[in-house]
Design an enzyme around this catalytic site. Structure first.
Site, PDB file in Angstrom:
ATOM      1  N   SER A  39       0.814  -1.216   0.000  1.00 56.48           N
ATOM      2  CA  SER A  39       0.000   0.000   0.000  1.00 56.48           C
ATOM      3  C   SER A  39       0.851   1.270   0.000  1.00 56.48           C
ATOM      4  O   SER A  39       0.419   2.314  -0.507  1.00 56.48           O
ATOM      5  CB  SER A  39      -0.922   0.009   1.223  1.00 56.48           C
ATOM      6  OG  SER A  39      -1.789  -1.097   1.159  1.00 56.48           O
ATOM      7  N   VAL A  98      -4.926  -3.182   1.393  1.00 53.83           N
ATOM      8  CA  VAL A  98      -5.397  -3.489   2.745  1.00 53.83           C
ATOM      9  C   VAL A  98      -4.227  -3.364   3.707  1.00 53.83           C
ATOM     10  O   VAL A  98      -3.140  -3.886   3.467  1.00 53.83           O
ATOM     11  CB  VAL A  98      -6.047  -4.892   2.828  1.00 53.83           C
ATOM     12  CG1 VAL A  98      -5.120  -5.984   2.359  1.00 53.83           C
ATOM     13  CG2 VAL A  98      -6.532  -5.179   4.246  1.00 53.83           C
ATOM     14  N   ILE A 100      -3.311  -4.110   7.548  1.00 48.68           N
ATOM     15  CA  ILE A 100      -3.778  -4.827   8.739  1.00 48.68           C
ATOM     16  C   ILE A 100      -2.824  -4.500   9.892  1.00 48.68           C
ATOM     17  O   ILE A 100      -1.609  -4.668   9.758  1.00 48.68           O
ATOM     18  CB  ILE A 100      -3.823  -6.348   8.494  1.00 48.68           C
ATOM     19  CG1 ILE A 100      -4.757  -6.647   7.308  1.00 48.68           C
ATOM     20  CG2 ILE A 100      -4.301  -7.071   9.748  1.00 48.68           C
ATOM     21  CD1 ILE A 100      -4.819  -8.113   6.908  1.00 48.68           C
ATOM     22  N   GLU A 103       2.153  -5.233  15.188  1.00 52.88           N
ATOM     23  CA  GLU A 103       2.557  -5.002  16.585  1.00 52.88           C
ATOM     24  C   GLU A 103       3.147  -3.626  16.815  1.00 52.88           C
ATOM     25  O   GLU A 103       3.288  -3.195  17.958  1.00 52.88           O
ATOM     26  CB  GLU A 103       3.596  -6.057  16.977  1.00 52.88           C
ATOM     27  CG  GLU A 103       3.042  -7.466  16.987  1.00 52.88           C
ATOM     28  CD  GLU A 103       4.115  -8.500  17.273  1.00 52.88           C
ATOM     29  OE1 GLU A 103       5.300  -8.131  17.353  1.00 52.88           O
ATOM     30  OE2 GLU A 103       3.754  -9.675  17.401  1.00 52.88           O
ATOM     31  N   THR A 104       3.549  -2.972  15.731  1.00 50.97           N
ATOM     32  CA  THR A 104       4.271  -1.704  15.881  1.00 50.97           C
ATOM     33  C   THR A 104       3.456  -0.535  15.312  1.00 50.97           C
ATOM     34  O   THR A 104       2.297  -0.695  14.956  1.00 50.97           O
ATOM     35  CB  THR A 104       5.614  -1.789  15.127  1.00 50.97           C
ATOM     36  OG1 THR A 104       5.329  -1.809  13.721  1.00 50.97           O
ATOM     37  CG2 THR A 104       6.394  -3.040  15.506  1.00 50.97           C
ATOM     38  N   HIS A 106       3.995   0.754  12.531  1.00 49.23           N
ATOM     39  CA  HIS A 106       4.067   0.649  11.070  1.00 49.23           C
ATOM     40  C   HIS A 106       2.718   0.980  10.408  1.00 49.23           C
ATOM     41  O   HIS A 106       2.635   1.787   9.482  1.00 49.23           O
ATOM     42  CB  HIS A 106       4.472  -0.793  10.747  1.00 49.23           C
ATOM     43  CG  HIS A 106       4.798  -1.072   9.322  1.00 49.23           C
ATOM     44  ND1 HIS A 106       5.952  -0.647   8.722  1.00 49.23           N
ATOM     45  CD2 HIS A 106       4.117  -1.770   8.376  1.00 49.23           C
ATOM     46  CE1 HIS A 106       5.981  -1.074   7.473  1.00 49.23           C
ATOM     47  NE2 HIS A 106       4.868  -1.747   7.237  1.00 49.23           N
ATOM     48  N   PHE A 131     -10.718   5.933  -2.915  1.00 44.82           N
ATOM     49  CA  PHE A 131      -9.975   5.414  -1.756  1.00 44.82           C
ATOM     50  C   PHE A 131     -10.445   3.995  -1.431  1.00 44.82           C
ATOM     51  O   PHE A 131     -11.403   3.790  -0.695  1.00 44.82           O
ATOM     52  CB  PHE A 131     -10.203   6.350  -0.564  1.00 44.82           C
ATOM     53  CG  PHE A 131      -9.337   6.060   0.628  1.00 44.82           C
ATOM     54  CD1 PHE A 131      -7.997   6.388   0.627  1.00 44.82           C
ATOM     55  CD2 PHE A 131      -9.875   5.468   1.767  1.00 44.82           C
ATOM     56  CE1 PHE A 131      -7.193   6.129   1.738  1.00 44.82           C
ATOM     57  CE2 PHE A 131      -9.091   5.211   2.875  1.00 44.82           C
ATOM     58  CZ  PHE A 131      -7.742   5.529   2.868  1.00 44.82           C
ATOM     59  N   ARG A 145     -15.149  -6.972   4.858  1.00 44.76           N
ATOM     60  CA  ARG A 145     -15.309  -5.821   3.953  1.00 44.76           C
ATOM     61  C   ARG A 145     -14.987  -6.183   2.503  1.00 44.76           C
ATOM     62  O   ARG A 145     -15.183  -5.372   1.608  1.00 44.76           O
ATOM     63  CB  ARG A 145     -14.432  -4.667   4.446  1.00 44.76           C
ATOM     64  CG  ARG A 145     -15.055  -4.000   5.657  1.00 44.76           C
ATOM     65  CD  ARG A 145     -14.058  -3.313   6.570  1.00 44.76           C
ATOM     66  NE  ARG A 145     -14.730  -2.808   7.770  1.00 44.76           N
ATOM     67  CZ  ARG A 145     -15.072  -3.562   8.822  1.00 44.76           C
ATOM     68  NH1 ARG A 145     -14.796  -4.860   8.842  1.00 44.76           N
ATOM     69  NH2 ARG A 145     -15.705  -3.041   9.854  1.00 44.76           N
TER      70      ARG A 145
HETATM   71  N1  LIG Z   1       2.134  -4.051   6.375  1.00 43.14           N
HETATM   72  C1  LIG Z   1       1.512  -3.832   5.194  1.00 43.14           C
HETATM   73  C2  LIG Z   1       2.218  -3.392   4.053  1.00 43.14           C
HETATM   74  N2  LIG Z   1       3.560  -3.211   4.127  1.00 43.14           N
HETATM   75  C3  LIG Z   1       4.395  -3.047   2.957  1.00 43.14           C
HETATM   76  C4  LIG Z   1       4.481  -1.612   2.513  1.00 43.14           C
HETATM   77  O1  LIG Z   1       3.244  -1.185   1.947  1.00 43.14           O
HETATM   78  C5  LIG Z   1       5.563  -1.400   1.459  1.00 43.14           C
HETATM   79  O2  LIG Z   1       5.261  -2.142   0.318  1.00 43.14           O
HETATM   80  C6  LIG Z   1       6.948  -1.784   1.942  1.00 43.14           C
HETATM   81  O3  LIG Z   1       7.241  -1.139   3.142  1.00 43.14           O
HETATM   82  C7  LIG Z   1       8.012  -1.393   0.881  1.00 43.14           C
HETATM   83  O4  LIG Z   1       7.990   0.002   0.626  1.00 43.14           O
HETATM   84  N3  LIG Z   1       1.556  -3.140   2.890  1.00 43.14           N
HETATM   85  C8  LIG Z   1       0.219  -3.334   2.792  1.00 43.14           C
HETATM   86  O5  LIG Z   1      -0.354  -3.102   1.710  1.00 43.14           O
HETATM   87  N4  LIG Z   1      -0.490  -3.788   3.874  1.00 43.14           N
HETATM   88  C9  LIG Z   1       0.115  -4.040   5.078  1.00 43.14           C
HETATM   89  O6  LIG Z   1      -0.598  -4.452   6.049  1.00 43.14           O
HETATM   90  C1  LIG Z   2       8.679  -2.105   9.185  1.00 44.90           C
HETATM   91  C2  LIG Z   2       8.013  -3.431   9.304  1.00 44.90           C
HETATM   92  O1  LIG Z   2       7.765  -4.074   8.308  1.00 44.90           O
HETATM   93  C3  LIG Z   2       7.615  -3.946  10.654  1.00 44.90           C
HETATM   94  O2  LIG Z   2       8.311  -3.314  11.659  1.00 44.90           O
HETATM   95  C4  LIG Z   2       6.137  -3.811  10.890  1.00 44.90           C
HETATM   96  O3  LIG Z   2       5.744  -4.566  12.016  1.00 44.90           O
HETATM   97  P1  LIG Z   2       4.197  -4.667  12.463  1.00 44.90           P
HETATM   98  O4  LIG Z   2       3.367  -4.868  11.223  1.00 44.90           O
HETATM   99  O5  LIG Z   2       4.151  -5.822  13.437  1.00 44.90           O
HETATM  100  O6  LIG Z   2       3.799  -3.375  13.101  1.00 44.90           O
END
Ligand SMILES: Nc1c(NC[C@H](O)[C@H](O)[C@H](O)CO)[nH]c(=O)[nH]c1=O
Ligand SMILES: CC(=O)[C@@H](O)COP(=O)(O)O
Length: 179
Positions: A39, A98, A100, A103-104, A106, A131, A145
């Protein structure tokens, strides 16, 4: 981090979106689908993809059968029935993703940034940017959803309908038509 079965959520959302577009009379050949890693990449992808549709439009000598809406303005019943893809700039862009919660922090950073980024792309380009980003606390909320959970509504259908409504309205407004 919850990257588990994102395709189990994205695919139904995409199908619901397409279903609504087709039901509104959009030609299948005018629905362009591109995927990105996550995303976070949605704003730049939407921005660059829309630019690409403008470049394609100006570099093409032949106009296609119509644009996303088949050359229609507000009357979707008068759509062209030819199957050739349009070379006109997109009438609307739908960002589907999406997020989700993990834990952090992020999730919060991506949700906030992407929301603002998509709005910026929408206002900068002047093209409706729907959106379609679910920001949910767990996978069950996402499935509910995406129309996957029993009796649930597929929000993709709303996004497809919104794209057509705004795409048509934007054309009318651009022509100075206020109905
Ligand atoms: N945690 C989720 C992500 N993480 C990946 C980031 O969007 C991105 O692709 C990566 O950090 C590289 O730049 N993406 C989602 O679409 N959904 C998530 O829950
Ligand atoms: C930057 C990451 O991918 C990671 O720290 C995210 O962790 P979370 O999805 O458990 O918050």
């Amino acid at each position: 981090m919850a990257l588990l079965s994102r395709s189990a959520i994205i695919e139904p959302l995409l199908n619901g979106t397409k279903k609504a577009l087709l039901a509104s009379g959009v030609q299948e050949s005018n629905i362009v689908v591109q995927s990105v890693p996550g995303s976070w990449e949605l704003p730049i992808a939407c921005s660059k993809l829309y630019s690409a549709s403008q470049v394609q439009s100006t570099s093409s000598s032949t106009l296609g059968a119509g644009d996303l809406l088949g050359g229609s303005t507000s009357d979707l019943t008068s759509l062209s029935t030819t199957n050739s893809a349009s070379t006109a700039p997109f009438d609307a862009v739908i960002a589907i993703g999406v997020l989700i919660k993990g834990e952090t922090m992020h999730f919060e950073y991506i949700a906030e940034s992407v929301s603002h980024g998509l709005m910026r792309v929408q206002l900068d380009t002047g093209v409706p940017l729907i959106f379609g980003l679910l920001t949910v606390l767990n996978e069950d909320q996402a499935l509910a959803r995406a129309g996957v959970a029993s009796g649930s509504h597929n929000h993709g259908e709303d996004w497809g309908a919104a794209a057509v409504e705004l795409g048509v309205k934007r054309r009318e407004w651009a022509a100075g038509k206020i109905s």
